[in-house]
Design a protein around this motif. Structure first.
Motif, short mmCIF file in Angstrom:
data_model
loop_
_atom_site.label_atom_id
_atom_site.label_comp_id
_atom_site.label_asym_id
_atom_site.label_seq_id
_atom_site.Cartn_x
_atom_site.Cartn_y
_atom_site.Cartn_z
N THR A 164 35.60 41.22 36.84
CA THR A 164 36.29 42.80 36.49
C THR A 164 35.01 43.74 35.57
OG1 THR A 164 38.91 42.17 36.10
CG2 THR A 164 38.26 43.70 35.04
N ILE A 209 39.30 51.28 41.38
CA ILE A 209 40.96 50.70 40.32
C ILE A 209 41.46 49.27 40.74
CG2 ILE A 209 41.87 50.54 38.51
CD1 ILE A 209 40.07 52.80 37.71
N SER A 212 40.39 47.14 43.38
CA SER A 212 40.25 45.30 41.99
C SER A 212 41.06 45.00 41.64
CB SER A 212 39.06 46.21 40.30
OG SER A 212 38.20 46.84 41.13
N THR A 241 32.39 44.57 38.10
CA THR A 241 32.88 46.28 38.39
C THR A 241 33.09 46.88 37.89
OG1 THR A 241 34.03 44.09 40.25
CG2 THR A 241 34.75 46.70 39.89
N LEU A 242 33.87 47.25 36.48
CA LEU A 242 33.76 48.51 35.71
C LEU A 242 32.79 48.73 35.39
CD1 LEU A 242 37.33 47.47 33.35
CD2 LEU A 242 36.85 49.19 35.88
#
Length: 351
Positions: A114, A150, A153, A117-118
């Motif tokens: 996470t 998002i 994800s 990815t963010l």
């Protein structure tokens, strides 16, 4: 080839990293050749770097058995590469961002995935909002991409987290004895393969004790299986308190257990067995408060050709201990030059 297959089927993360390495080599190589041939130097260099990095990470994972650090390495570089490719190719490069999202959640834990990815999404959005133009044509397009990324994800995180929980549960079912909470026969055999290879390669000293509760069938027949189960659980707790922290106890089957003792010589192995024998006799009781004893056979890792011969040697000594009247210790004292006979075990008996 069989060894490679066993490692792939036995290590999920290694299989994932290896699959990524193969797919990366197959999928990225044509793109790298095409872009370099068309003088697209930046993206071509990124492709080449990803191919080399992936192969290096896979090789490291196979050599060391460590899959976490190669996964973190790949997640970091694939996230960076996804941002660079999107910036350079524009909208066409955004498709790789979704591949990166799914990939991250397979190779590293969900929280780390996470974060990676963010950070990649923030870098891509920040570059566009700074007025650079690429890869988004306007703010609505950026917002749409951010929302879909998002959402992707979130679903990937749920799937990855659930998959990790299920793999852990399956591993426990396959290797943990549900009654006593210690390793089962499968776990024992896996550990014996590892430690015997370590002993063969480095000469590390290991001892093995096979423990069998005396007249356990009488307990089940007289007091019932529930009382027998309680005795087994109490036995595990008592042995755990009587042996060293480095020793590992496994349930081999029924009322038979195996204790793996690292860094012990013959005298040390006998001392471990004596402590267990005395403690069990003093503390283990059946449903009516009668004492429950244990017979113990033991052997060091010395002359044996493989772990099965080692275990068989200790089991032969256990047979002698039970034949000698039970509540007895018999340790193989034959030494390293030859396979012990039953008489060797008897001579090494330590009542």
């Amino acid at each position: 080839m069989q060894r490679i297959w066993r490692r792939l089927t036995g290590d999920y993360q290694l299989a994932i990293i290896t699959s990524v390495g193969f797919l990366g080599l197959v999928a990225l190589t044509p793109f790298a050749i095409y872009r370099l041939s068309h003088a697209d130097w930046l993206v071509g260099a990124v492709d080449i770097f990803l191919i080399l990095s992936t192969c290096t990470a896979v090789a490291y994972a196979w050599r060391t058995g460590d899959t976490l650090r190669p996964g973190q390495f790949l997640a970091a570089f694939y996230s960076t590469a996804a941002v660079l490719v999107a910036i350079n190719l524009g909208v066409d490069g955004l498709f790789w961002f979704y591949v990166m999202i799914v990939f991250n959640f397979f190779v590293v834990p969900p929280l780390q995935s996470t974060i990676a990815t963010l950070l990649a999404l923030a870098a891509l959005s920040g570059y566009s909002l700074a007025g650079q133009g690429h890869p988004f044509e306007d703010l609505p397009q950026l917002v749409s991409f951010a929302i879909t990324a998002i959402i992707t994800s979130v679903f990937a995180m749920i799937f990855a987290a659930r998959g990790r929980v299920q793999r852990r549960q399956l591993h426990e079912l396959a290797t943990i004895d549900p009654l006593t909470g210690i390793g089962n026969r499968r776990a024992l055999e896996t550990e014996l393969v590892r430690v015997f290879a370590e002993h063969t390669r480095y000469g590390t000293a290991y001892g093995l004790l096979v423990l069998d509760l005396d007249h356990f069938k009488r307990i089940n027949d007289t007091f019932g299986h529930k009382a027998g189960d309680r005795v087994l659980r109490d036995f595990v707790s008592i042995v755990d308190s009587a042996c060293r922290q480095s020793d590992r106890l496994f349930r081999f089957g029924g009322e038979e257990f195996v204790l793996l003792a690292p860094q012990v010589d013959l005298d040390g192995l006998e001392q471990v067995a004596r402590n267990i024998l005395r403690t069990v006799q003093a503390e283990l009781r059946n449903a009516e408060g009668g004492e429950v004893t244990v017979s113990i056979g033991g052997a060091q890792a010395l002359w044996q050709a493989d772990y099965k011969s080692w275990l068989h040697s200790a089991d032969e000594c256990l047979y002698q201990a039970k034949h000698a009247g039970r509540n007895t210790i018999v340790i193989d004292g034959a030494g390293a030059k030859r396979q012990p006979t039953l008489s060797d075990c008897v001579q090494a008996a330590t009542p």
